[in-house]
Design a protein around this motif. Structure first.
Motif, PDB file in Angstrom:
ATOM      1  N   SER A   1       0.824  -1.197   0.000  1.00  0.00           N
ATOM      2  CA  SER A   1       0.000   0.000   0.000  1.00  0.00           C
ATOM      3  C   SER A   1       0.865   1.257   0.000  1.00  0.00           C
ATOM      4  CB  SER A   1      -0.893  -0.001   1.245  1.00  0.00           C
ATOM      5  OG  SER A   1      -1.537   1.246   1.376  1.00  0.00           O
ATOM      6  N   ASP A   2       0.499   2.221  -0.814  1.00  0.00           N
ATOM      7  CA  ASP A   2       1.225   3.495  -0.869  1.00  0.00           C
ATOM      8  C   ASP A   2       1.224   4.202   0.481  1.00  0.00           C
ATOM      9  OD1 ASP A   2       2.507   5.688  -2.498  1.00  0.00           O
ATOM     10  OD2 ASP A   2       0.737   6.751  -1.742  1.00  0.00           O
ATOM     11  N   GLU A   3       0.173   4.008   1.242  1.00  0.00           N
ATOM     12  CA  GLU A   3       0.048   4.704   2.528  1.00  0.00           C
ATOM     13  C   GLU A   3       1.071   4.257   3.564  1.00  0.00           C
ATOM     14  OE1 GLU A   3      -3.973   5.503   4.072  1.00  0.00           O
ATOM     15  OE2 GLU A   3      -4.647   4.492   2.255  1.00  0.00           O
ATOM     16  N   ILE A   4       1.701   3.108   3.373  1.00  0.00           N
ATOM     17  CA  ILE A   4       2.643   2.621   4.385  1.00  0.00           C
ATOM     18  C   ILE A   4       4.099   2.755   3.939  1.00  0.00           C
ATOM     19  CG2 ILE A   4       0.978   1.073   5.482  1.00  0.00           C
ATOM     20  CD1 ILE A   4       2.375  -1.254   3.984  1.00  0.00           C
TER      21      ILE A   4
ATOM     22  N   ALA B   1      -0.827   8.914   6.382  1.00  0.00           N
ATOM     23  CA  ALA B   1       0.155   8.082   5.682  1.00  0.00           C
ATOM     24  C   ALA B   1       1.437   8.024   6.517  1.00  0.00           C
ATOM     25  CB  ALA B   1       0.447   8.657   4.294  1.00  0.00           C
ATOM     26  N   LEU B   2       2.119   6.893   6.467  1.00  0.00           N
ATOM     27  CA  LEU B   2       3.314   6.702   7.285  1.00  0.00           C
ATOM     28  C   LEU B   2       4.358   7.776   7.020  1.00  0.00           C
ATOM     29  CD1 LEU B   2       4.958   5.093   9.317  1.00  0.00           C
ATOM     30  CD2 LEU B   2       5.675   3.582   7.433  1.00  0.00           C
ATOM     31  N   ARG B   3       4.609   8.119   5.756  1.00  0.00           N
ATOM     32  CA  ARG B   3       5.660   9.083   5.440  1.00  0.00           C
ATOM     33  C   ARG B   3       5.351  10.480   5.960  1.00  0.00           C
ATOM     34  NH1 ARG B   3       3.041   7.421   0.947  1.00  0.00           N
ATOM     35  NH2 ARG B   3       2.192   8.926  -0.524  1.00  0.00           N
ATOM     36  N   THR B   4       4.082  10.867   6.026  1.00  0.00           N
ATOM     37  CA  THR B   4       3.748  12.188   6.569  1.00  0.00           C
ATOM     38  C   THR B   4       3.869  12.178   8.090  1.00  0.00           C
ATOM     39  OG1 THR B   4       1.416  11.585   6.396  1.00  0.00           O
ATOM     40  CG2 THR B   4       2.291  13.050   4.700  1.00  0.00           C
ATOM     41  N   ARG B   5       3.457  11.093   8.716  1.00  0.00           N
ATOM     42  CA  ARG B   5       3.605  10.999  10.180  1.00  0.00           C
ATOM     43  C   ARG B   5       5.070  11.007  10.578  1.00  0.00           C
ATOM     44  NH1 ARG B   5       1.683   6.064  11.928  1.00  0.00           N
ATOM     45  NH2 ARG B   5       1.367   5.340   9.807  1.00  0.00           N
ATOM     46  N   GLN B   6       5.900  10.257   9.829  1.00  0.00           N
ATOM     47  CA  GLN B   6       7.331  10.248  10.130  1.00  0.00           C
ATOM     48  C   GLN B   6       7.954  11.615   9.875  1.00  0.00           C
ATOM     49  OE1 GLN B   6       8.629   6.936   7.664  1.00  0.00           O
ATOM     50  NE2 GLN B   6       8.747   5.605   9.472  1.00  0.00           N
ATOM     51  N   THR B   7       7.533  12.290   8.828  1.00  0.00           N
ATOM     52  CA  THR B   7       8.047  13.634   8.549  1.00  0.00           C
ATOM     53  C   THR B   7       7.754  14.555   9.732  1.00  0.00           C
ATOM     54  OG1 THR B   7       7.808  13.381   6.156  1.00  0.00           O
ATOM     55  CG2 THR B   7       7.861  15.644   7.009  1.00  0.00           C
ATOM     56  N   TRP B   8       6.525  14.529  10.219  1.00  0.00           N
ATOM     57  CA  TRP B   8       6.176  15.373  11.359  1.00  0.00           C
ATOM     58  C   TRP B   8       6.982  14.986  12.600  1.00  0.00           C
ATOM     59  CZ3 TRP B   8       5.478  19.471  13.717  1.00  0.00           C
ATOM     60  CH2 TRP B   8       5.093  19.500  15.054  1.00  0.00           C
ATOM     61  N   GLU B   9       7.071  13.704  12.895  1.00  0.00           N
ATOM     62  CA  GLU B   9       7.775  13.269  14.108  1.00  0.00           C
ATOM     63  C   GLU B   9       9.234  13.722  14.100  1.00  0.00           C
ATOM     64  OE1 GLU B   9       7.018   9.063  14.021  1.00  0.00           O
ATOM     65  OE2 GLU B   9       4.886   9.357  14.457  1.00  0.00           O
TER      66      GLU B   9
END
Length: 173
Positions: free
Chosen positions: A23-26, A59-67
């Motif tokens: 999935s693109d979201e992960i 999406a995982l990449r946006t959450r990781q970007t924020w973190e």
């Protein structure tokens, strides 16, 4: 009655790993993306762009970007709102999310995806905007780019051409 300047920072997620059939979201951030996101956090701190509210795609990449960006911010604890609907959002959808922010909030950060993030900045950019920044958002922004917009009045009044696009920043890593 005096008006209050509000600042909207629109951030495209940092560089992610290529899709591997899942999935693109992960998709997680690539090593370069991790460095980009950390640099964004330091830039936000150094520029005084300290969000009170952060709207983040789930999406995982946006959450990781924020973190990772959050780690570069000192002494603030913004309200973080993870939203599924920001994953496939249009520029209009992002604007509706921003319009829903409490009028007492002065600085909002949106962490999302292309083409919505550049589309939102281009849509809002009006008189007094930096012309090179406008050209950049009209063409689309690369990963980890952030666009800084300012306008007077409450969030629910933000509309086409109603903000000044002051610049687009992209970390050098």
């Amino acid at each position: 009655m005096p008006t209050t300047t509000r600042t909207l920072v629109v951030l495209r997620h940092a560089k992610a790993e290529p899709a591997q059939g899942g999935s693109d979201e992960i998709r997680p951030l690539a090593l370069t993306g991790r460095r980009q996101a950390s640099s964004v956090g330091h830039h936000l701190q150094d520029a005084g762009l300290l969000p009170e509210v952060v709207l983040v795609s789930t999406a995982l990449r946006t959450r990781q970007t924020w973190e990772l960006a959050r780690a570069g911010l000192r002494e603030i604890e913004p309200e973080v709102d993870l939203r599924d609907e920001l994953y496939a959002a249009s520029a209009g959808d992002l604007l509706e999310a921003v319009r829903g922010v409490d009028a007492r909030v002065r600085t909002v950060l949106v962490v999302g995806h292309e083409p919505a993030v550049s589309g939102l900045a281009a849509y809002l950019a009006g008189d007094g905007s930096d012309s090179s920044a406008v050209a950049q958002v009209r063409a689309g922004v690369p990963t980890a780019s952030l666009s800084v917009l300012r306008a007077e009045g409450p969030w629910d009044g933000w509309s086409r051409g109603g903000a000044r696009l002051e610049g687009v920043f992209r970390p050098q890593v």
